[in-house]
Design a protein around this motif. Structure first.
Motif: not given
Length: 156
Positions: A73-75, A84-93
């Motif tokens: 659910d993230s990348f 802006k890396a590294p950052r963890t992006i949470k993904l929704n539908y």
């Protein structure tokens, strides 16, 4: 037919399985089966290091540096395409559906690149290199991808 021992509940926008007898959340095993070089009984590697933690904030080791680990659910972004890396992006539908469209577009782009390299062989690689070599063009592409990724970066 008797009721099932387990029920599915929604907690914090996630589906979890709850044991009706204990009222506790059913969790996966603490130490999943390891790949080569590990001891499945203890979940430890033979070198003595503990396995990486799973879930939120998990870390992975790569080339001696600690890096954030992506989940389904993230990348995690990288510096070559995100300023802006590294950052963890949470993904929704919605984000998953946008990325599925991106995968389809990426497949078409790869097909066009392969076709172009076959049809215009001597000149095509040089044309692509001439477009992507200037640092200014790479900076523009990186800024554009950062703006696009910012659309996914949203609070829960």
């Amino acid at each position: 037919m008797p009721p099932s021992r387990y029920r599915v509940e929604e907690r914090g926008r996630r589906l979890v399985v709850v044991d009706r007898a204990t009222g506790r959340e059913v969790s996966p095993t603490k130490f999943p089966l390891t790949l080569a070089g590990g001891d499945a009984a203890t979940g430890r590697r033979r070198s003595g290091h503990a396995p990486p933690a799973s879930g939120k904030g998990a870390q992975a080791w790569k080339f001696g540096f600690r890096q954030p680990r992506a989940t389904p659910d993230s990348f995690v972004t990288r510096s070559w395409f995100d300023a802006k890396a590294p950052r963890t992006i949470k993904l929704n539908y919605t984000a998953h559906s946008r990325l599925s469209v991106l995968r389809f577009g990426g497949a078409i782009l790869i097909a066009l690149l392969v076709t172009g390299s076959f049809l215009f062989w001597p000149w095509f690689p040089f044309t692509i290199a001439a477009v992507l070599t200037p640092a200014k063009m790479r900076a523009h592409l990186r800024e554009a991808s950062t703006r696009w990724i910012d659309g996914f970066d949203q609070a829960d």
